[in-house]
Design a protein around this motif. Structure first.
Motif, mmCIF file in Angstrom:
data_model
loop_
_atom_site.group_PDB
_atom_site.id
_atom_site.type_symbol
_atom_site.label_atom_id
_atom_site.label_comp_id
_atom_site.label_asym_id
_atom_site.label_seq_id
_atom_site.Cartn_x
_atom_site.Cartn_y
_atom_site.Cartn_z
ATOM 1 N N ILE A 51 0.824 -1.208 0.000
ATOM 2 C CA ILE A 51 0.000 0.000 0.000
ATOM 3 C C ILE A 51 0.859 1.259 0.000
ATOM 4 O O ILE A 51 0.394 2.329 -0.356
ATOM 5 C CB ILE A 51 -0.971 0.020 1.189
ATOM 6 N N SER A 52 2.106 1.134 0.392
ATOM 7 C CA SER A 52 2.971 2.312 0.452
ATOM 8 C C SER A 52 3.578 2.642 -0.896
ATOM 9 O O SER A 52 3.972 3.779 -1.139
ATOM 10 C CB SER A 52 4.098 2.099 1.466
ATOM 11 N N ARG A 53 3.681 1.618 -1.743
ATOM 12 C CA ARG A 53 4.261 1.805 -3.077
ATOM 13 C C ARG A 53 5.598 2.545 -2.991
ATOM 14 O O ARG A 53 5.857 3.480 -3.737
ATOM 15 C CB ARG A 53 3.290 2.551 -3.984
ATOM 16 N N GLU A 54 6.421 2.135 -2.052
ATOM 17 C CA GLU A 54 7.690 2.817 -1.846
ATOM 18 C C GLU A 54 8.847 1.897 -2.219
ATOM 19 O O GLU A 54 8.673 0.714 -2.441
ATOM 20 C CB GLU A 54 7.824 3.230 -0.376
ATOM 21 N N SER A 55 10.017 2.488 -2.312
ATOM 22 C CA SER A 55 11.233 1.725 -2.557
ATOM 23 C C SER A 55 12.096 1.805 -1.310
ATOM 24 O O SER A 55 12.403 2.900 -0.827
ATOM 25 C CB SER A 55 11.990 2.296 -3.759
ATOM 26 N N ILE A 56 12.442 0.659 -0.776
ATOM 27 C CA ILE A 56 13.260 0.596 0.424
ATOM 28 C C ILE A 56 14.542 -0.147 0.100
ATOM 29 O O ILE A 56 14.501 -1.263 -0.428
ATOM 30 C CB ILE A 56 12.527 -0.129 1.567
ATOM 31 N N LYS A 57 15.668 0.480 0.374
ATOM 32 C CA LYS A 57 16.982 -0.131 0.098
ATOM 33 C C LYS A 57 17.082 -0.572 -1.350
ATOM 34 O O LYS A 57 17.756 -1.556 -1.670
ATOM 35 C CB LYS A 57 17.230 -1.326 1.032
ATOM 36 N N GLY A 58 16.391 0.131 -2.226
ATOM 37 C CA GLY A 58 16.453 -0.179 -3.642
ATOM 38 C C GLY A 58 15.487 -1.253 -4.090
ATOM 39 O O GLY A 58 15.387 -1.547 -5.287
ATOM 40 N N PHE A 59 14.762 -1.836 -3.139
ATOM 41 C CA PHE A 59 13.799 -2.880 -3.462
ATOM 42 C C PHE A 59 12.424 -2.274 -3.772
ATOM 43 O O PHE A 59 12.018 -1.297 -3.137
ATOM 44 C CB PHE A 59 13.625 -3.851 -2.283
ATOM 45 N N THR A 60 11.737 -2.862 -4.725
ATOM 46 C CA THR A 60 10.361 -2.500 -5.014
ATOM 47 C C THR A 60 9.548 -3.777 -5.182
ATOM 48 O O THR A 60 10.107 -4.854 -5.453
ATOM 49 C CB THR A 60 10.242 -1.674 -6.300
ATOM 50 N N ALA A 61 8.257 -3.646 -5.003
ATOM 51 C CA ALA A 61 7.363 -4.778 -5.224
ATOM 52 C C ALA A 61 6.026 -4.227 -5.675
ATOM 53 O O ALA A 61 5.494 -3.304 -5.052
ATOM 54 C CB ALA A 61 7.206 -5.608 -3.958
ATOM 55 N N ASP A 62 5.506 -4.775 -6.740
ATOM 56 C CA ASP A 62 4.221 -4.345 -7.261
ATOM 57 C C ASP A 62 3.205 -5.458 -7.111
ATOM 58 O O ASP A 62 3.469 -6.611 -7.469
ATOM 59 C CB ASP A 62 4.338 -3.960 -8.744
ATOM 60 N N LEU A 63 2.048 -5.092 -6.602
ATOM 61 C CA LEU A 63 0.977 -6.060 -6.452
ATOM 62 C C LEU A 63 0.286 -6.239 -7.806
ATOM 63 O O LEU A 63 -0.211 -5.265 -8.386
ATOM 64 C CB LEU A 63 -0.031 -5.578 -5.404
ATOM 65 N N ASN A 64 0.276 -7.449 -8.296
ATOM 66 C CA ASN A 64 -0.387 -7.777 -9.547
ATOM 67 C C ASN A 64 -1.585 -8.666 -9.211
ATOM 68 O O ASN A 64 -1.438 -9.872 -9.002
ATOM 69 C CB ASN A 64 0.579 -8.499 -10.497
ATOM 70 N N LYS A 65 -2.759 -8.049 -9.165
ATOM 71 C CA LYS A 65 -3.941 -8.815 -8.749
ATOM 72 C C LYS A 65 -4.341 -9.850 -9.785
ATOM 73 O O LYS A 65 -4.877 -10.906 -9.446
ATOM 74 C CB LYS A 65 -5.098 -7.863 -8.455
ATOM 75 N N GLY A 66 -4.069 -9.547 -11.049
ATOM 76 C CA GLY A 66 -4.416 -10.505 -12.090
ATOM 77 C C GLY A 66 -3.622 -11.800 -11.968
ATOM 78 O O GLY A 66 -4.154 -12.886 -12.161
ATOM 79 N N GLU A 67 -2.364 -11.647 -11.654
ATOM 80 C CA GLU A 67 -1.501 -12.820 -11.505
ATOM 81 C C GLU A 67 -1.374 -13.248 -10.054
ATOM 82 O O GLU A 67 -0.621 -14.189 -9.754
ATOM 83 C CB GLU A 67 -0.112 -12.511 -12.078
ATOM 84 N N THR A 68 -2.042 -12.537 -9.160
ATOM 85 C CA THR A 68 -1.939 -12.781 -7.704
ATOM 86 C C THR A 68 -0.488 -12.930 -7.308
ATOM 87 O O THR A 68 -0.072 -13.914 -6.679
ATOM 88 C CB THR A 68 -2.759 -14.001 -7.241
#
Lengths: 108, 118
Positions: A51-68
């Motif tokens: 929910i934060s849609r932030e980058s921490i220590k260079g890491f990112t993660a995107d929620l893909n609901k279609g692919e769960t």
């Protein structure tokens, strides 16, 4: 029922290479997804939440609901990124369900 | 960030004895705390949800009479492993949730307690 799957128990990459840790989930409602990290001999700590849609220590993660999916990515891995990474899901009961974890080793 | 402590960090006991593990939120109040169990090289498995002032909610397969949980205050939850047996040997981890009113839904984890039952 809610379930989190991390297909890779172990993942090794060279320093400077991109890294992606996979996470897939199963949940009938709208989940909150998290990545937790556990460095050697340290406690579990939150890395990032979707929910934060932030980058921490260079890491990112995107929620893909279609692919769960909620894969964790970093374009250039560093040796200090070596750790155990857990993907976790929080449902309506606000409890965390953890995946089995991926041990990331970044080689020099 | 919020800090959660656990005591003791490791304990060795004889089979048949009871062991109490404390989990404290040091700089925030936590109406909800969680107890997890982690086997070597495996993930955290939720054992129970500890609610301040009420009975704990146990996950399926966790014996409530075996693992007694008490959440007597907003900063302390205890897990007592009663009549411990070698199969209870494990790493027990607690977490405390920062309530939505205090910001966001996030759990802060304690450092864990290594229990070895001889």
């Amino acid at each position: 029922a809610q379930r989190v799957t991390q297909p890779e128990k172990l993942l090794s990459v060279f320093k400077g290479a991109p890294v992606e840790l996979k996470c897939n989930y199963s949940y009938s409602g709208s989940p909150e997804l998290f990545w937790y990290v556990q460095y050697s001999r340290q406690r579990l700590q939150l890395l990032l939440r979707h929910i934060s849609r932030e980058s921490i220590k260079g890491f990112t993660a995107d929620l893909n609901k279609g692919e769960t999916s909620f894969h964790l990515k970093k374009p250039f891995a560093q040796e200090e990124d070596s750790a155990m990474y857990y993907c976790a899901l929080s449902g309506s009961a606000r409890q965390l369900t953890f995946g089995s974890g991926t041990q990331l080793t970044v080689l020099p | 960030g919020a800090v959660v402590s656990q005591h003791p960090s490791r304990v060795i006991c004889k089979s048949g004895t009871s062991v109490k593990i404390e989990c404290r939120s040091l700089d925030f109040q936590a109406t909800t705390m969680f107890w997890y169990r982690q086997f070597p090289k495996q993930s955290l498995m939720l054992m129970a949800t500890s609610n301040e002032g009420s009975k704990a909610t146990y996950e399926q397969g966790v014996e409530k009479d075996k693992f007694l949980i008490n959440h007597a205050s907003l900063t302390l939850s205890t897990l007592t492993v009663t009549s411990a047996h070698p199969e209870d040997s494990s790493f027990y981890i607690c977490s405390a949730r920062v309530e939505p009113g205090q910001g966001y839904n996030e759990q802060f984890f304690g450092p864990g307690t290594r229990l070895t039952v001889l």
